[in-house]
Structures are given as structure tokens and as C-alpha cells.
Motif scaffolding. Structure first.
Motif, short mmCIF file in Angstrom:
data_model
loop_
_atom_site.label_atom_id
_atom_site.label_comp_id
_atom_site.label_asym_id
_atom_site.label_seq_id
_atom_site.Cartn_x
_atom_site.Cartn_y
_atom_site.Cartn_z
N ARG A 70 3.37 4.80 -4.84
CA ARG A 70 3.73 6.10 -5.47
C ARG A 70 4.11 5.98 -6.94
NH1 ARG A 70 0.36 8.54 -3.03
NH2 ARG A 70 0.96 9.59 -1.16
N LYS A 71 4.66 4.60 -7.19
CA LYS A 71 4.99 4.42 -8.50
C LYS A 71 4.04 3.84 -9.47
CE LYS A 71 9.71 3.08 -7.65
NZ LYS A 71 10.74 2.13 -7.48
N GLN A 72 2.83 3.89 -9.02
CA GLN A 72 1.58 3.57 -9.82
C GLN A 72 0.83 4.74 -10.06
OE1 GLN A 72 -0.73 0.38 -7.48
NE2 GLN A 72 1.03 -0.55 -6.85
N ASN A 73 0.57 5.26 -11.35
CA ASN A 73 0.04 6.46 -11.57
C ASN A 73 -1.10 6.52 -10.91
OD1 ASN A 73 2.06 7.27 -13.23
ND2 ASN A 73 1.27 5.99 -15.11
N LYS A 74 -2.14 5.81 -10.89
CA LYS A 74 -3.54 5.95 -10.48
C LYS A 74 -3.59 5.85 -9.09
CE LYS A 74 -5.19 1.09 -10.02
NZ LYS A 74 -6.28 0.11 -10.42
N HIS A 75 -2.39 5.80 -8.20
CA HIS A 75 -2.36 5.87 -6.76
C HIS A 75 -1.51 6.99 -6.18
CE1 HIS A 75 -3.66 1.35 -7.18
NE2 HIS A 75 -4.65 2.01 -6.84
N GLN A 76 -0.69 7.80 -7.43
CA GLN A 76 0.02 8.83 -6.88
C GLN A 76 -0.61 10.14 -6.05
OE1 GLN A 76 2.06 10.19 -10.52
NE2 GLN A 76 3.53 8.55 -10.65
N GLY A 77 -1.70 10.23 -6.13
CA GLY A 77 -2.51 11.49 -5.25
C GLY A 77 -3.29 10.99 -4.09
N ILE A 78 -3.14 9.63 -3.56
CA ILE A 78 -3.81 9.28 -2.49
C ILE A 78 -2.72 9.44 -1.20
CG2 ILE A 78 -4.61 7.32 -1.14
CD1 ILE A 78 -4.90 5.75 -3.76
N PRO A 79 -3.63 10.21 -0.25
CA PRO A 79 -2.90 10.51 0.94
C PRO A 79 -2.42 9.28 1.67
CG PRO A 79 -4.89 11.97 0.67
CD PRO A 79 -4.81 10.75 -0.29
N ILE A 80 -1.25 9.02 2.25
CA ILE A 80 -0.63 7.83 3.02
C ILE A 80 -0.23 8.82 4.23
CG2 ILE A 80 1.08 6.24 2.94
CD1 ILE A 80 1.21 6.21 0.10
N LEU A 81 -0.80 7.95 5.53
CA LEU A 81 -0.55 8.26 6.70
C LEU A 81 0.40 7.07 7.26
CD1 LEU A 81 -3.83 9.98 8.21
CD2 LEU A 81 -1.61 11.27 7.56
N VAL A 82 1.39 7.46 7.91
CA VAL A 82 2.37 6.49 8.47
C VAL A 82 1.62 6.40 9.81
CG1 VAL A 82 4.74 5.82 9.21
CG2 VAL A 82 4.20 6.80 7.01
N THR A 90 14.61 11.28 11.51
CA THR A 90 15.45 10.75 10.11
C THR A 90 14.29 9.62 9.52
OG1 THR A 90 16.21 9.10 11.52
CG2 THR A 90 17.70 10.88 11.02
N LEU A 91 13.49 8.87 10.02
CA LEU A 91 12.51 8.11 9.66
C LEU A 91 11.43 8.87 8.98
CD1 LEU A 91 12.55 5.27 12.14
CD2 LEU A 91 13.65 5.21 10.05
N LYS A 92 10.99 10.12 9.63
CA LYS A 92 10.08 10.82 9.21
C LYS A 92 10.41 11.20 7.83
CE LYS A 92 8.07 12.16 13.72
NZ LYS A 92 7.86 13.22 14.52
N ALA A 93 11.70 11.53 7.63
CA ALA A 93 12.25 12.39 6.50
C ALA A 93 12.09 11.46 5.34
CB ALA A 93 13.62 12.89 6.65
N ARG A 94 12.59 10.20 5.71
CA ARG A 94 12.71 9.21 4.86
C ARG A 94 11.08 8.86 4.26
NH1 ARG A 94 14.65 2.93 6.04
NH2 ARG A 94 14.25 1.99 3.88
N ALA A 95 10.15 8.93 5.20
CA ALA A 95 8.89 8.71 4.64
C ALA A 95 8.22 9.68 3.82
CB ALA A 95 7.81 8.21 5.92
N ARG A 96 8.48 10.91 4.23
CA ARG A 96 8.33 12.15 3.17
C ARG A 96 8.94 11.98 2.14
NH1 ARG A 96 8.66 15.17 8.29
NH2 ARG A 96 10.68 15.51 7.60
N GLN A 97 10.16 11.58 2.05
CA GLN A 97 10.80 11.45 0.60
C GLN A 97 10.31 10.26 -0.05
OE1 GLN A 97 14.86 10.34 1.14
NE2 GLN A 97 15.55 11.28 -0.79
N ALA A 98 9.85 9.15 0.35
CA ALA A 98 9.17 7.99 -0.29
C ALA A 98 7.69 8.35 -0.58
CB ALA A 98 8.93 6.78 0.79
N GLY A 99 6.94 9.33 -0.09
CA GLY A 99 5.84 9.64 -0.57
C GLY A 99 4.63 10.07 0.38
N ALA A 100 5.01 9.76 1.76
CA ALA A 100 4.18 9.69 2.93
C ALA A 100 3.52 11.32 3.13
CB ALA A 100 4.54 9.17 4.07
N THR A 101 2.29 11.26 3.41
CA THR A 101 1.55 12.65 3.55
C THR A 101 1.51 13.09 4.90
OG1 THR A 101 0.10 11.96 1.82
CG2 THR A 101 -0.37 13.78 3.23
N GLY A 102 1.75 11.93 5.93
CA GLY A 102 1.62 12.42 7.44
C GLY A 102 2.28 11.60 8.24
N TRP A 103 2.22 11.65 9.54
CA TRP A 103 3.01 10.72 10.44
C TRP A 103 2.32 10.71 11.68
CZ3 TRP A 103 7.54 7.78 9.32
CH2 TRP A 103 8.14 7.10 10.49
#
Length: 122
Positions: A70-82, A90-103
Motif C-alpha cells: 500500500r505504500k507503493q503508489n503503483k500498487h495502492q489500488g490493487i485489491p488484496i484478499l487475505v 481483531t485481526l480482520k480489522a487490523r488487516a483492513r486498516q493495513a489496506g486489505a480488501t477482503g478476508w
């Protein structure tokens, strides 16, 4: 719809299972062994349509991997599934906060995984 997918998981068995599920759907995934390796692979490839990552990995865990992506501009919009065995809110919330799209919780249903990939890829 042909998707490009980067799958990051430290388990060879899980990488094989993801690969088989995606190949059966006509998707040829790129695989990485942990978060550190995932960042190296991502740097050398055309940005994928979707990234799948585990959380519990050596060297760089999934949270660190998501944050670094998420810190790389060219990759900010890529969906990330955990894709993980963890299911704590709590882990799901932490992942969302980091930038995850789904779980998605392991073990996964291959059809549902492919459906989720297509959904988040648009």
C-alpha cells in the motif's frame, strides 16, 4: 475474464492448492513464498489484478506485506484478499486498516475463492 493474480503463502501445500484452484478457472497465478519474496516478485511483474496473501508467514508477515504494498503508489489500488486460518475480528480489522480488501478463512472453497477474486477485480 482473464485475471493476473499474485498469491503469497509460506506453505507449499497451500500455494499448490491455490494454484490448482486458479488454473482450473483459467487463471495462471504468480506465487511467492512469504511477504519478503512477495515484494520482490511484485517489483518484477506487471501489477497484478489481485493479490492473495496469508497472514502468518516468516520474514515478513501478511500485515507487513499489505502495508508495504500500500505504500507503493503503483500498487495502492490493487485489491488484496487475505487467505488465512485466522478468523478473529481483531485481526480482520487490523488487516483492513493495513489496506486489505477482503478476508477468506482456510480451508477455502475453490469456487468461492475464484468468485471473490473476480468480484474484487471488478
Amino acid at each position: 475474464m482473464s485475471l493476473s493474480v499474485l498469491a503469497v503463502d509460506d506453505s507449499r501445500t497451500m500455494r499448490d492448492m491455490i494454484s490448482i484452484a486458479l488454473k482450473q478457472a483459467g487463471i495462471e497465478p504468480t506465487l511467492a513464498e512469504d511477504g519478503e519474496h512477495g515484494l520482490e516478485v511484485l517489483a518484477d511483474m506487471t501489477p497484478p489484478d489481485v493479490i492473495i496473501t496469508d497472514i502468518n508467514m516468516p520474514k515478513l508477515d501478511g500485515f507487513g506485506f499489505i502495508d508495504a504494498v500500500r505504500k507503493q503508489n503503483k500498487h495502492q489500488g490493487i485489491p488484496i484478499l487475505v487467505l488465512t486460518t485466522e478468523s478473529a475480528e481483531t485481526l480482520k480489522a487490523r488487516a483492513r486498516q493495513a489496506g486489505a480488501t477482503g478476508w477468506i478463512v482456510k480451508p477455502f472453497d475453490p469456487v468461492k475463492l475464484v468468485r471473490a477474486l473476480k468480484m474484487v477485480a471488478g
